[in-house]
Write a protein that holds these residues in place. Structure first.
Motif, PDB file in Angstrom:
ATOM      1  N   ASP A 181      27.257 -16.003  32.702  1.00 37.05           N
ATOM      2  CA  ASP A 181      28.275 -15.551  33.647  1.00 37.05           C
ATOM      3  C   ASP A 181      28.200 -14.032  33.808  1.00 37.05           C
ATOM      4  N   PRO A 182      28.648 -13.504  34.944  1.00 35.25           N
ATOM      5  CA  PRO A 182      28.842 -12.050  35.024  1.00 35.25           C
ATOM      6  C   PRO A 182      29.810 -11.606  33.938  1.00 35.25           C
ATOM      7  N   MET A 183      29.601 -10.430  33.401  1.00 35.23           N
ATOM      8  CA  MET A 183      30.440  -9.986  32.293  1.00 35.23           C
ATOM      9  C   MET A 183      31.921 -10.008  32.668  1.00 35.23           C
ATOM     10  N   GLY A 184      32.250  -9.605  33.889  1.00 35.33           N
ATOM     11  CA  GLY A 184      33.635  -9.561  34.305  1.00 35.33           C
ATOM     12  C   GLY A 184      34.291 -10.914  34.443  1.00 35.33           C
ATOM     13  N   LEU A 185      33.483 -11.980  34.556  1.00 34.57           N
ATOM     14  CA  LEU A 185      34.021 -13.335  34.687  1.00 34.57           C
ATOM     15  C   LEU A 185      33.901 -14.127  33.392  1.00 34.57           C
ATOM     16  N   SER A 186      33.357 -13.496  32.372  1.00 35.94           N
ATOM     17  CA  SER A 186      33.167 -14.174  31.091  1.00 35.94           C
ATOM     18  C   SER A 186      34.452 -14.131  30.275  1.00 35.94           C
ATOM     19  N   SER A 187      34.394 -14.679  29.060  1.00 36.80           N
ATOM     20  CA  SER A 187      35.567 -14.682  28.174  1.00 36.80           C
ATOM     21  C   SER A 187      35.666 -13.394  27.357  1.00 36.80           C
ATOM     22  N   CYS A 188      34.934 -12.346  27.748  1.00 32.35           N
ATOM     23  CA  CYS A 188      34.995 -11.039  27.088  1.00 32.35           C
ATOM     24  C   CYS A 188      36.430 -10.529  27.044  1.00 32.35           C
ATOM     25  N   VAL A 189      36.856 -10.037  25.866  1.00 30.92           N
ATOM     26  CA  VAL A 189      38.218  -9.514  25.703  1.00 30.92           C
ATOM     27  C   VAL A 189      38.256  -7.990  25.786  1.00 30.92           C
ATOM     28  N   ALA A 190      37.106  -7.390  26.154  1.00 29.11           N
ATOM     29  CA  ALA A 190      37.025  -5.935  26.357  1.00 29.11           C
ATOM     30  C   ALA A 190      37.319  -5.145  25.082  1.00 29.11           C
ATOM     31  N   CYS A 191      36.862  -5.638  23.930  1.00 28.27           N
ATOM     32  CA  CYS A 191      37.076  -4.901  22.681  1.00 28.27           C
ATOM     33  C   CYS A 191      36.188  -3.662  22.596  1.00 28.27           C
ATOM     34  N   GLY A 192      35.050  -3.668  23.308  1.00 24.00           N
ATOM     35  CA  GLY A 192      34.161  -2.513  23.328  1.00 24.00           C
ATOM     36  C   GLY A 192      33.208  -2.421  22.161  1.00 24.00           C
ATOM     37  N   GLU A 193      33.184  -3.434  21.285  1.00 28.29           N
ATOM     38  CA  GLU A 193      32.300  -3.382  20.116  1.00 28.29           C
ATOM     39  C   GLU A 193      30.835  -3.354  20.532  1.00 28.29           C
ATOM     40  N   CYS A 194      30.494  -4.080  21.601  1.00 29.07           N
ATOM     41  CA  CYS A 194      29.100  -4.111  22.068  1.00 29.07           C
ATOM     42  C   CYS A 194      28.672  -2.749  22.599  1.00 29.07           C
ATOM     43  N   ASP A 237      45.539   9.854  18.290  1.00 34.15           N
ATOM     44  CA  ASP A 237      45.107   8.823  17.338  1.00 34.15           C
ATOM     45  C   ASP A 237      46.214   7.803  17.163  1.00 34.15           C
ATOM     46  N   SER A 238      45.848   6.511  17.175  1.00 39.85           N
ATOM     47  CA  SER A 238      46.854   5.463  17.060  1.00 39.85           C
ATOM     48  C   SER A 238      46.224   4.223  16.442  1.00 39.85           C
ATOM     49  N   VAL A 239      46.936   3.099  16.562  1.00 41.78           N
ATOM     50  CA  VAL A 239      46.508   1.817  16.008  1.00 41.78           C
ATOM     51  C   VAL A 239      46.521   0.786  17.122  1.00 41.78           C
ATOM     52  N   CYS A 240      45.532  -0.093  17.143  1.00 44.05           N
ATOM     53  CA  CYS A 240      45.445  -1.123  18.175  1.00 44.05           C
ATOM     54  C   CYS A 240      46.645  -2.078  18.056  1.00 44.05           C
ATOM     55  N   PRO A 241      47.342  -2.344  19.171  1.00 40.94           N
ATOM     56  CA  PRO A 241      48.510  -3.230  19.129  1.00 40.94           C
ATOM     57  C   PRO A 241      48.167  -4.701  19.370  1.00 40.94           C
ATOM     58  N   TYR A 242      46.855  -5.022  19.504  1.00 38.16           N
ATOM     59  CA  TYR A 242      46.470  -6.377  19.913  1.00 38.16           C
ATOM     60  C   TYR A 242      46.822  -7.429  18.865  1.00 38.16           C
ATOM     61  N   CYS A 243      46.590  -7.124  17.593  1.00 42.71           N
ATOM     62  CA  CYS A 243      46.915  -8.081  16.532  1.00 42.71           C
ATOM     63  C   CYS A 243      47.389  -7.306  15.311  1.00 42.71           C
ATOM     64  N   GLY A 244      47.477  -7.965  14.170  1.00 43.04           N
ATOM     65  CA  GLY A 244      48.015  -7.313  12.982  1.00 43.04           C
ATOM     66  C   GLY A 244      46.983  -6.703  12.058  1.00 43.04           C
ATOM     67  N   VAL A 245      45.719  -6.683  12.471  1.00 45.46           N
ATOM     68  CA  VAL A 245      44.676  -6.148  11.586  1.00 45.46           C
ATOM     69  C   VAL A 245      44.834  -4.652  11.384  1.00 45.46           C
ATOM     70  N   GLY A 246      45.133  -3.932  12.454  1.00 45.46           N
ATOM     71  CA  GLY A 246      45.372  -2.497  12.329  1.00 45.46           C
ATOM     72  C   GLY A 246      44.156  -1.625  12.556  1.00 45.46           C
ATOM     73  N   CYS A 247      43.255  -2.033  13.467  1.00 47.55           N
ATOM     74  CA  CYS A 247      42.092  -1.206  13.783  1.00 47.55           C
ATOM     75  C   CYS A 247      42.550   0.113  14.405  1.00 47.55           C
TER      76      CYS A 247
END
Length: 271
Positions: A181-194, A237-247
Motif C-alpha cells: 500500500d502507499p505509506m499514507g494509506l497503510s496502517s502506519c501510526v506515524a511513530c517515526g522510528e523508521c 522537551d516532553s513525554v509522548c502522550p500516546y500510551c503509558g510507556v513514557g517515551c
C-alpha cells in the motif's frame, strides 16, 4: 567478569566477552564502517560494509555479527579488507542516483575515498515505484534504499507495529508497507522510528508540507501553500502522550504552535 584478549591491527587489547568485533573495535577507539547495524536493533549483517580479516579464516567476516574470542587476531585495515569494504560501498552508491546525499552511506564513502566508476553508474536501473509522498509527515524514496532492513526491524521489533516488510525476490526485492500500500494509506501510526533508523534517507521526514484548511489559519497561509516545518522559535522537551510507556519527545514550536516532533533518547525509548 574477566575480559577477552584479542589483537586489532597488531595491538593487543582486552575487551568484554560477548561483544562483536565491531563493538570491541569501537570501544577501543577504532571505527569500522557499518550501515545495516544500529544500536537498539537486532544485528542482521546483510550490508557487508564492515568486513574485516580474521586470522585463520578463509573468507572476510562481517564484524557486526562475529563475536570476539580469546586470542582472535583481527586485521581491520589490511589491504584485502579495505579493498573489499570500498567495493561494497561503491556498489551500493552505484545503484543510487548520482550526486545525492545519502546520509551514513555518503559519509562512509567519503571517509574511505570511494567514488563510483562511470562504467558501474551506467548499469544502474531506477527503482520502480520509487517515490511515495502519500503520508502527511513522511516521504519514501526507494531510489535511495540499500535494503539494509533497519526500517523493517525498527517497525517490527522496536515498535511492534509490523507495517514495513520486504516483497519481491532477487533484484526485485523492495520495501513495502502492509500489502504494497502507499505509506499514507497503510496502517502506519506515524511513530517515526523508521525515519530515525534509515541510514540513507530513503524514508525521511517531509521538510515541506502542504497546508490544509485546518492548518492554513494556524500558519497564516492559504490551503495548498507550503509550510516549512524546520523553522522554529524554540524546542520543548516532553513525554509522548500516546500510551503509558513514557517515551521522550522534543517538540519544535513556532508562534506557540507545535510544528514538528522528534524522538529524544531516554530509558523508555529503549523498550
Amino acid at each position: 567478569m574477566s575480559g577477552v584478549t584479542i589483537e586489532l591491527d597488531g595491538r593487543k587489547v582486552q575487551v568484554q566477552p560477548g561483544l562483536s568485533i565491531l563493538q570491541a573495535a569501537a570501544n577501543c577507539g577504532v571505527e569500522i564502517p557499518h550501515l545495516c547495524t544500529c544500536d537498539g536493533l537486532r544485528t542482521e549483517g546483510n550490508c557487508r560494509s564492515c568486513l574485516v580479516e580474521v586470522q585463520g579464516e578463509r573468507n572476510l567476516v562481517a564484524s557486526c555479527s562475529r563475536s570476539v574470542k580469546p586470542g582472535m587476531v583481527v586485521q581491520i585495515n589490511s589491504p584485502r579488507a579495505v579493498k573489499n569494504r570500498a567495493l561494497v560501498l561503491e556498489l551500493m552508491l552505484s545503484d543510487l542516483p548520482q550526486g545525492g546525499d545519502y546520509g551514513e552511506l555518503s559519509t562512509a564513502a567519503a571517509q574511505a575515498g570511494v567514488t563510483v566508476r562511470p562504467a558501474l553508474q551506467a548499469q544502474r536501473a531506477p527503482a520502480p515505484h520509487a517515490h511515495d509522498a502519500s503520508h502527511p509527515a513522511m516521504q519514501v524514496n526507494l531510489d535511495a534504499c540499500i535494503q539494509c532492513t533497519r526500517c523493517v526491524r525498527a517497525c517490527r521489533e522496536s515498535q511492534v507495529n509490523g507495517v514495513i516488510g520486504l516483497a519481491g525476490r532477487g533484484a526485485d526485492t523492495h520495501i513495502v508497507f502492509d500489502l504494497s500500500d502507499p505509506m499514507g494509506l497503510s496502517s502506519c501510526v506515524a511513530c517515526g522510528e523508521c525515519v530515525q533508523a534509515c541510514p540513507t534517507g530513503a524514508i525521511s521526514a517531509k521538510p515541506l508540507a502542504s497546508a490544509t484548511h485546518e492548518t492554513a489559519e494556524a500558519f497564516g497561509t492559504k490551503p495548498g501553500q507550503c509550510v516549512r516545518f524546520n523553522a522554529q522559535d524554540k524546542t520543548v522537551d516532553s513525554v509522548c502522550p500516546y500510551c503509558g510507556v513514557g517515551c521522550l519527545l522534543t517538540y519544535h514550536v513556532q508562534d506557540n504552535k507545535i510544528i514538528s516532533v522528534d524522538g529524544r533518547d531516554g530509558p523508555a525509548n529503549h523498550g
